[in-house]
Design a protein around this motif. Structure first.
Motif, short mmCIF file in Angstrom:
data_model
loop_
_atom_site.label_atom_id
_atom_site.label_comp_id
_atom_site.label_asym_id
_atom_site.label_seq_id
_atom_site.Cartn_x
_atom_site.Cartn_y
_atom_site.Cartn_z
N ARG A 140 -2.26 1.28 1.89
CA ARG A 140 -3.57 1.49 1.25
C ARG A 140 -4.50 0.31 1.41
NH1 ARG A 140 -1.44 4.76 -4.01
NH2 ARG A 140 -1.44 6.82 -3.05
N GLN A 141 -4.22 -0.56 2.37
CA GLN A 141 -5.11 -1.67 2.66
C GLN A 141 -6.06 -1.25 3.79
OE1 GLN A 141 -4.76 -4.43 0.71
NE2 GLN A 141 -3.19 -3.21 -0.28
N ASP B 125 6.61 1.19 -3.93
CA ASP B 125 5.30 0.63 -4.28
C ASP B 125 4.78 -0.28 -3.18
OD1 ASP B 125 4.15 1.54 -6.60
OD2 ASP B 125 5.45 0.31 -7.89
N LYS B 126 5.69 -1.15 -2.71
CA LYS B 126 5.29 -2.12 -1.69
C LYS B 126 4.84 -1.40 -0.43
CE LYS B 126 7.82 -6.18 -2.95
NZ LYS B 126 9.23 -5.95 -3.25
N SER C 123 0.85 6.55 -11.45
CA SER C 123 0.95 6.25 -10.02
C SER C 123 2.23 6.82 -9.39
CB SER C 123 0.83 4.75 -9.77
OG SER C 123 1.53 4.03 -10.75
N ASP D 147 1.48 0.26 -0.98
CA ASP D 147 0.43 -0.76 -1.03
C ASP D 147 -0.01 -1.16 0.36
OD1 ASP D 147 -0.12 -1.12 -3.59
OD2 ASP D 147 0.65 -3.20 -3.73
N ASN E 40 0.73 -8.52 7.72
CA ASN E 40 -0.19 -7.55 7.13
C ASN E 40 -0.46 -6.43 8.13
OD1 ASN E 40 -2.10 -6.28 5.69
ND2 ASN E 40 -3.27 -8.13 5.21
N SER F 84 1.50 8.29 3.56
CA SER F 84 1.50 8.05 2.11
C SER F 84 2.08 9.25 1.37
CB SER F 84 0.10 7.72 1.60
OG SER F 84 -0.86 8.51 2.22
#
Ligand code: FAD
Ligand code: SF4
Ligand code: SF4
Ligand code: FES
Lengths: 108, 525
Positions: B341-342, B334-335, B279, B338, B419, B302
């Motif tokens: 990628r939601q 990473d956070k 990753s 993430d 979010n 990204s």
């Protein structure tokens, strides 16, 4: 030159080099120094860059980044020049490419 | 042979981010790019990007490119342009074509960030001059200031097709149809909606039968396809066009990795042939890393994070940072990744039919089929409320990684929450002061300010406007619905421009009050 963007809502005036003259199949055309030859041709409404060797089919700009070779022409006597990534200079002689020559097929 | 600690191939967002990160850790870094201008895809993108502040959201693509370049410069990265990498070997020897010369370099580590190439489709007439790639259209209009055509048909309803259609309209081309063989719009609904409301008809489940013309394109015929993509006879439609623009997907440009002996896989979720990597971009060959679209088609946001990851991993690989320091950096990155990628368009959701939002609201089917939300669907979304006085109406109805609207409103009227993919809502009891920042900052041009009842039978609607000429106060015209059709008469009452709006102008129009929730665009009569 009808097909140039005069003023862009986001980019404003797009910076260009000096206006220069060049020829397309012997006819005088205007363009801007340093822009790709293909851009100048497009702005002048000229679409066909070459005819394929076997089937004599017309080709023009396709990728505009030098990958597909559809846009090659005879420039200053040199065939297979990718016009989409070759900068225009004053007095350039740009010719339609027939197969790999600047002579129409019936004269080859 | 010239030696560098790190050689990066590709000066797009991922390559530049990787180089900046590694140079900051003390590595001697060079970046090669085949283009005359660095920035990769970013230099052709003139729209405001999605994401959050950390991902440079609401900044236009070409500006992000410039920012990255400045940072690379500051960090001491050497960027070499007009340099095509034609070879990569297992021992990290890199072969570069520089002008007419072929030069060999040796890197202790190599990061491949070559991005993606456009896919093609064939149909009778596809080789005619006038059939061009979407990237070519962008290069012509946004880099060289030349119109790609006057009347254009766009094939492809992914984000590229949608964004490029809008860009074509911005420079004065007419987009006569947006066509896709798939039954649903592939890109973000907000991108589709901003195109549809200008009057571009969408033809889903349709594709090109034939491009017409002898010397160049003069027309095109499309027809509907059934579920197995076969033409349905009798559904043909003809358009006079001089240009057909293809936006049918991107494929990773991974040839160099294959050449270097990296293990590869065919992964449709990532867009094609990609190297097998962990990753953080480590491939099967130690010291060769990947980042960005070449390892799977995604976004610039990204790509930048992946680049930073690879830059850090390369720094640790060569001993410039300790394992602990690396872990700390990677945890943060990473956070961030993430978060991006939601949502509905996450790589893991590719190809899936999503019927409800994360909030449990039914997705607009009209948006997916026609490119616009139907009038009867709009009020079920939490950004659309009715209120007295000027208030924001947020027509952003899918879970996408984006939140500049929340940051824009200093009055706390708009909330997305923690979010980043949640739908924006209008906060209960908040007071809008009509400053317009939300309208200008929304990357999707999905926010309107509405005063539903001016007391004289009229309503006022403020909408984002990025076209020329700018209509002056008093200009008469029509209000267009979300579908781009005329719904009522309208007159411009105000046109606001400001540096803070960054070239998005705010047009206020007055319409009969029954159209307050219907009119969403303005056309001069
Ligand atoms: C129309 C459109 C709209 C988009 N909108 C958004 C958006 O709103 N938000 C968002 O986040 N993303 C958006 N993207 C996606 C984004 O632009 C890409 O995901 C991103 O640019 C990928 O970055 P990258 O660095 O991996 O590759 P790229 O940007 O493609 O850069 C790769 C670079 O490597 C060079 N290169 C390739 N091979 C070689 C070689 N052999 N030698 C030398 N150089 C080489 C290429 O020429 C290029 O300059 C959009 C893309 C398009 C096309
Ligand atoms: S106009 Fe200003 S105050 Fe009103 S919602 Fe938008 S940002 Fe907030
Ligand atoms: S409304 Fe907010 S989340 Fe939706 S596109 Fe606009 S800025 Fe992004
Ligand atoms: S248009 Fe593809 S190489 Fe020039």
């Amino acid at each position: 030159m009808a097909e140039r963007i005069k003023e862009h809502p986001i980019l404003g005036d797009i910076k260009k080099g000096e206006p220069v003259k060049f020829t397309f199949d012997g006819k005088e055309v205007m363009g801007y120094e340093g822009e790709p030859i293909a851009a100048a041709l497009k702005a002048a409404g000229l679409m066909v860059h070459r005819y394929t060797k076997k089937e004599h089919k017309p080709r023009g700009i396709f990728c505009a980044i030098g990958r597909c070779t559809d846009c090659v022409m005879v420039v200053d006597g040199v065939p297979n020049v990718r016009t989409c990534i070759t900068p225009l200079t004053a007095g350039m002689e740009v010719k339609t490419q027939y197969g790999v020559s600047d002579k129409p097929f019936e004269e080859q | 042979m010239k030696r560098y600690d790190l050689i990066v191939v590709g000066a797009g967002p991922s390559g530049l981010s990787a180089a900046i990160e590694a140079a900051k850790k003390g590595l001697k870094v060079v970046v090669f790019d085949e283009n005359e201008k660095p920035g990769g895809q970013l230099f052709k993108q003139i729209h405001k990007f999605f994401g959050s502040k950390e991902h440079r959201a609401k900044v236009r693509g070409f500006v992000i490119g410039q920012q990255l370049l400045d940072e690379a410069d500051e960090a001491g990265v050497k960027v070499v342009l007009n340099a095509t990498v034609i070879g990569l070997y297992q021992d990290k020897e890199v072969v570069v074509k520089l002008g007419g010369e072929v030069v060999h370099y040796k890197g202790d580590a190599v990061i491949i960030a070559t991005g993606a190439a456009e896919n093609m489709v064939t149909f009778p007439g596809w080789t005619l001059p006038g059939v061009i790639g979407a990237g070519a259209a962008q290069t012509m209009m946004n880099l060289h200031g030349v119109l790609p055509g006057k009347r254009v048909l766009m094939l492809g309803s992914g984000n590229v097709g949608l964004v490029v259609s809008f860009q074509l309209e911005q420079c004065g081309c007419e987009v006569v149809a947006l066509v896709d063989a798939a039954p649903r719009v592939g890109g973000y609904g907000v991108h589709a909606a901003k195109v549809a409301r200008t009057g571009v008809p969408f033809y889903l489940s349709h594709t090109i039968v034939e491009a017409e013309g002898d010397e160049c394109v003069t027309g095109v015929t499309i027809a509907e396809v059934d579920s197995s993509f076969k033409f349905i006879p009798g559904t043909e439609k003809h358009f006079d066009v001089d240009t057909i623009c293809l936006a049918v997907g991107l494929s990773p440009m991974s040839q160099l990795l294959k050449m270097a002996g990296c293990k590869m896989e065919d992964n449709p979720k990532r867009g094609g042939q990609v190297p097998i990597s962990d990753s953080y971009g480590q491939t099967s060959v130690p010291g060769i890393f990947v980042a960005g679209d070449v390892s799977g088609i995604e976004e610039a946001s990204s790509a930048m994070i992946e680049g930073r990851m690879a830059g850090n991993v390369a720094a640790e690989y060569l001993g410039y940072i300790e394992k602990d320091a690396l872990k700390e950096e990677l945890d943060t990155l990473d956070k961030a990744l993430d978060g991006l990628r939601q949502g509905m368009f996450a790589p893991s959701n590719r190809g899936k039919l999503i019927e409800k939002t994360d909030e449990g609201i039914e997705v607009s089917q009209s948006l997916l089929k026609n490119g616009y939300i139907a009038d009867e669907e709009i009020e079920r979304f939490p950004g659309v409320v009715r209120k007295v006085g000027v208030h924001p109406v947020i027509e952003c109805t899918q879970n996408i990684p984006c939140n500049p609207c929340q940051d824009a409103c200093k009055k706390g009227c708009i909330s997305i929450g923690k979010n980043i993919t949640s739908l924006p809502i209008v906060v209960d009891g908040s007071e809008c002061i009509n400053c317009g920042m939300c309208v200008a900052n929304c990357s999707g041009q999905a926010i309107f300010l509405v005063d539903e009842d001016k007391g004289d039978g009229s309503a006022e609607i403020t909408l984002p406007y990025e076209f020329l000429p700018l209509p002056e106060e008093g200009t008469k015209g029509f209000g267009l619905g979300r579908d781009g059709k005329v719904v009522c008469e309208a007159v411009v009452t105000k046109c606001r421009s400001s540096k803070a709006f960054d070239k998005t102008h705010l047009l206020t129009i007055k319409v009969p009050k029954e159209y307050a929730m219907k009119a969403r665009f303005f056309k001069v009569s």
